[in-house]
Design an enzyme around this catalytic site. Sequence first.
Site, short mmCIF file in Angstrom:
data_model
loop_
_atom_site.label_atom_id
_atom_site.label_comp_id
_atom_site.label_asym_id
_atom_site.label_seq_id
_atom_site.Cartn_x
_atom_site.Cartn_y
_atom_site.Cartn_z
N ILE A 75 -4.21 4.59 0.62
CA ILE A 75 -4.72 4.95 2.08
C ILE A 75 -5.53 6.19 2.10
O ILE A 75 -6.52 6.03 2.87
CB ILE A 75 -3.45 5.76 3.11
CG1 ILE A 75 -2.27 4.50 2.97
CG2 ILE A 75 -3.88 5.77 4.28
CD1 ILE A 75 -0.75 4.87 3.24
N GLY B 72 -1.93 5.36 -4.29
CA GLY B 72 -2.02 3.98 -5.06
C GLY B 72 -0.96 4.24 -6.31
O GLY B 72 -0.62 2.82 -6.63
N PHE C 242 0.46 -1.14 0.11
CA PHE C 242 0.00 0.12 0.14
C PHE C 242 0.75 1.35 0.04
O PHE C 242 2.02 1.20 0.24
CB PHE C 242 -0.98 0.13 1.29
CG PHE C 242 -0.26 0.10 2.61
CD1 PHE C 242 0.05 1.29 3.18
CD2 PHE C 242 0.21 -1.12 3.03
CE1 PHE C 242 0.65 1.32 4.31
CE2 PHE C 242 1.06 -0.95 4.43
CZ PHE C 242 1.22 0.14 5.15
N CYS C 243 0.33 2.31 -0.66
CA CYS C 243 0.92 3.64 -0.25
C CYS C 243 -0.12 4.86 -0.17
O CYS C 243 -1.36 4.43 -0.18
CB CYS C 243 1.76 3.79 -1.65
SG CYS C 243 0.78 3.80 -3.28
N THR C 244 0.30 6.20 -0.44
CA THR C 244 -0.90 7.04 0.02
C THR C 244 -2.00 7.19 -0.84
O THR C 244 -2.89 7.15 -0.37
CB THR C 244 -0.05 8.46 -0.10
OG1 THR C 244 1.14 8.40 0.75
CG2 THR C 244 -0.87 9.45 0.46
#
Length: 314
Positions: free
Chosen positions: A222, A197, A193-195
Amino acid sequence: MEFSMNATVEQLAPVEQQATTDWVVAALYQFKEVADAADLQQRLLDLVKTINLCGTLIVASEGINGTVAGDRHAIDTIREFLLNEGFHAMEYKESHSAEKPFRKMKIKLKQEIVTLGVEVKPRDLVGHYLDPKEWNELISRDDVILVDTRNDYEYKAGTFKGAIDPKTETFREFPDYVKQNLEQHKDKKIAMFCTGGIRCEKSTSLLLQEGFNEVYHLKGGILKYLEETPAEESLWEGECFVFDGRTAVTHGVEEGQNVKCHACGWPLTPEEVALPSYEHGVSCVYCIEKTTEKQKEGFRMRQSQIAAAKRKRL
């Protein structure tokens, strides 16, 4: 050979528009072939000179990425422009800020819209997308390796329960992390996952390219998770670091309590701000021992200049 051509345009909107108190913040990206990225950069520059917009957009032959903020008209205008340019599948999220989140509007021309430094093909090969409910179910399993693809200072502000911190300072370091730490787990389920996508588009593509079998990522990142998931159902812990004046956001994509140390860039909790090591714009518990007194004096001078400029605008 890597290149980076940056073009910056100062805000040229009318004074009455600059008084916006409800800034719409739009985070967007799409991997899409751009035939002439330099031409798109120039036309974006021409457009943003006519509207009340701030933030950064990165243009490359592989697509577009960025976060911008403005009044409703400005955001609708830039989005319509991009849709007319063929960016019909943008990952697009909006939130709000009471204060102007960025000082300037920048349109950058780069080789990659997010720099991994390794050639991957996210338009052709990416991991399985999961919505928030599916994500919660997957990362609650014992046979899943959960990896936060963001940088160390972002992880510090908050992350998902049980997530691994790769301890990277930039996304360029992520391929080395994979080689050194994940190669032996190619038969495992990997969730990343990341901020927003975009980093996971490339990180999942990288893993699949390297022969990993089951690779998953959180669709919309996120920010989408915090927007859609009630706090009582959430597996998120802490706040989500964002690259604008808000520093971090929490559930509902509301502004959080973290503030940024303007000397080192690390997010700080209210408790860390209360420590003797914290001096606004000069030092915090994470950097006070890493800078010289001469550097601290330079930071103090910079803060004085910023304060003077603010008083002048009032």
